[in-house]
Design a protein around this motif. Structure first.
Motif, PDB file in Angstrom:
ATOM      1  N   ALA A 137       0.881  -1.176   0.000  1.00  0.00           N
ATOM      2  CA  ALA A 137       0.000   0.000   0.000  1.00  0.00           C
ATOM      3  C   ALA A 137       0.916   1.223   0.000  1.00  0.00           C
ATOM      4  O   ALA A 137       2.119   1.102   0.225  1.00  0.00           O
ATOM      5  CB  ALA A 137      -0.865  -0.024   1.249  1.00  0.00           C
ATOM      6  N   VAL A 169      -3.374   5.588   4.512  1.00  0.00           N
ATOM      7  CA  VAL A 169      -3.246   4.944   3.201  1.00  0.00           C
ATOM      8  C   VAL A 169      -3.858   5.844   2.129  1.00  0.00           C
ATOM      9  O   VAL A 169      -4.982   6.328   2.279  1.00  0.00           O
ATOM     10  CB  VAL A 169      -3.950   3.562   3.225  1.00  0.00           C
ATOM     11  CG1 VAL A 169      -4.023   2.959   1.826  1.00  0.00           C
ATOM     12  CG2 VAL A 169      -3.226   2.624   4.183  1.00  0.00           C
ATOM     13  N   ARG A 172      -4.379   1.603  -1.932  1.00  0.00           N
ATOM     14  CA  ARG A 172      -4.468   0.332  -1.227  1.00  0.00           C
ATOM     15  C   ARG A 172      -3.533  -0.696  -1.838  1.00  0.00           C
ATOM     16  O   ARG A 172      -3.084  -0.566  -2.962  1.00  0.00           O
ATOM     17  CB  ARG A 172      -5.919  -0.171  -1.261  1.00  0.00           C
ATOM     18  CG  ARG A 172      -6.813   0.675  -0.404  1.00  0.00           C
ATOM     19  CD  ARG A 172      -8.284   0.548  -0.641  1.00  0.00           C
ATOM     20  NE  ARG A 172      -8.762  -0.691  -1.221  1.00  0.00           N
ATOM     21  CZ  ARG A 172     -10.054  -0.954  -1.423  1.00  0.00           C
ATOM     22  NH1 ARG A 172     -10.971  -0.069  -1.075  1.00  0.00           N
ATOM     23  NH2 ARG A 172     -10.443  -2.066  -1.968  1.00  0.00           N
ATOM     24  N   ALA A 178      -7.411   5.168  -2.402  1.00  0.00           N
ATOM     25  CA  ALA A 178      -8.175   5.403  -1.182  1.00  0.00           C
ATOM     26  C   ALA A 178      -9.056   6.636  -1.382  1.00  0.00           C
ATOM     27  O   ALA A 178      -8.728   7.540  -2.153  1.00  0.00           O
ATOM     28  CB  ALA A 178      -7.227   5.607  -0.015  1.00  0.00           C
TER      29      ALA A 178
END
Ligand code: GLU
Length: 300
Positions: A137, A169, A172, A178
């Motif tokens: 991530a 984050v 991802r 995100a």
């Protein structure tokens, strides 16, 4: 992309296509719409379709149809968030290049003992100084300078991100963007000057402002409206089983949304043609009646 040079206010409604429009989303749509209209501005519509596992096929068309039958008119084409994937990626790359972001290989299990804060687990920084794994991530590096803003209804809000949320984050591990990153990039691309949305996103806003600052974007103003609660005191949402509103524009439902927003009511509003109801609502819209309000109770 619509041109927005001549318009000084650009607002938006940004539903996720995870189900039909429920009463809580209608209230958010009405508030952002009337706010934009009362400011003589544009109201744009953005479908936040960047999380396919949570989406329902056809929900976007269903939402658009419902909004249309209630008499909403948006400016410019409907914007699908998935279409700006490249721009999202470029922003992630820019943050990586300036070391404001870094790859992170932590799994849920690695983070099981992370300290908990009001916004969930606080990332303890395991990968801050490097990680070599392949499926990673991407997290943005935070610091503890307070990030504050004055919400038009809720007043001053400030967070110290490093200690309250930790590095968060932005992309991802499965490659999907995100919400915070996509939202900030798209608000910037659309030239949004003010974000009107539910108070459930109030605590997300400092993270979004932090990203805007890291990316050199202008900060829109923010206006967080109260959220609608069901009879158990839960926020109306797909998760709490909220049903879709009737998908044929209904003056009773629109009147209920205006009443939930504490707007002055027109006599016989429930039997009024929708266009008359909208004209009246636009002319009488007032936002400060909602100052400090965090929830709206319903009996559903
Ligand atoms: N897509 C989010 C939702 O449906 C709204 C995000 C936003 O307005 O920033 O709750």
């Amino acid at each position: 992309m619509p041109t927005h040079d001549a318009v000084s206010y650009i607002g938006r409604f940004a539903p996720s296509p995870t189900g039909p429009l429920h009463f809580g989303s209608l209230v958010a749509a009405v508030a952002s719409y009337l706010r934009a209209k009362s400011c003589g501005g544009q109201w744009q519509l953005r479908i936040e379709d960047i999380d396919p596992p949570r989406q329902i096929a056809g929900a976007d068309r269903n939402i658009l149809h419902t909004l249309e039958t209630y008499g909403f008119r948006w400016d410019g084409p409907v914007i699908y968030q998935s279409a700006s994937h490249e721009a999202h990626q470029q922003s992630v790359q820019a943050l990586l290049a300036s070391e404001l972001a870094y790859p992170c290989s932590c799994s849920r299990r690695d983070l099981a003992d992370a300290p908990q804060g009001a916004m969930g687990s606080i990332y303890p920084g395991n990968c801050r100084s490097g990680c070599t794994a392949r499926d990673v991530a991407i997290r943005v590096r935070t610091d503890d300078e307070p990030i504050g803003f004055s919400d038009i209804l809720q007043g001053y809000v400030s967070q110290r991100l490093e200690s309250e949320s930790g590095d968060f984050v932005i992309q991802r591990r499965d490659g999907l963007m995100a919400y915070h990153l996509a939202c900030v990039v798209d608000d910037h691309l659309q030239g949004i000057t003010e974000v009107v949305r539910g108070i459930d996103l109030l605590e997300s806003t400092p993270r979004q402002i932090y990203l805007q600052r890291c990316l050199g974007f202008e900060e829109p103003a923010y206006l967080h409206i109260p959220v609608v609660l069901n009879s158990q005191g839960q926020k109306l949402s797909k998760l709490t089983g909220a049903e879709g509103i009737p998908d044929v524009g209904d003056a009773r439902v629109l009147s209920a949304a205006l009443a939930a927003l504490r707007q002055p009511m027109m006599t016989n509003s429930e039997r009024c043609p929708l266009d008359e109801l909208w004209s009246w609502a636009e002319a009488h819209w007032q936002v400060q009646v909602l100052a400090g309000a965090t929830s709206i109770a319903t009996h559903n």
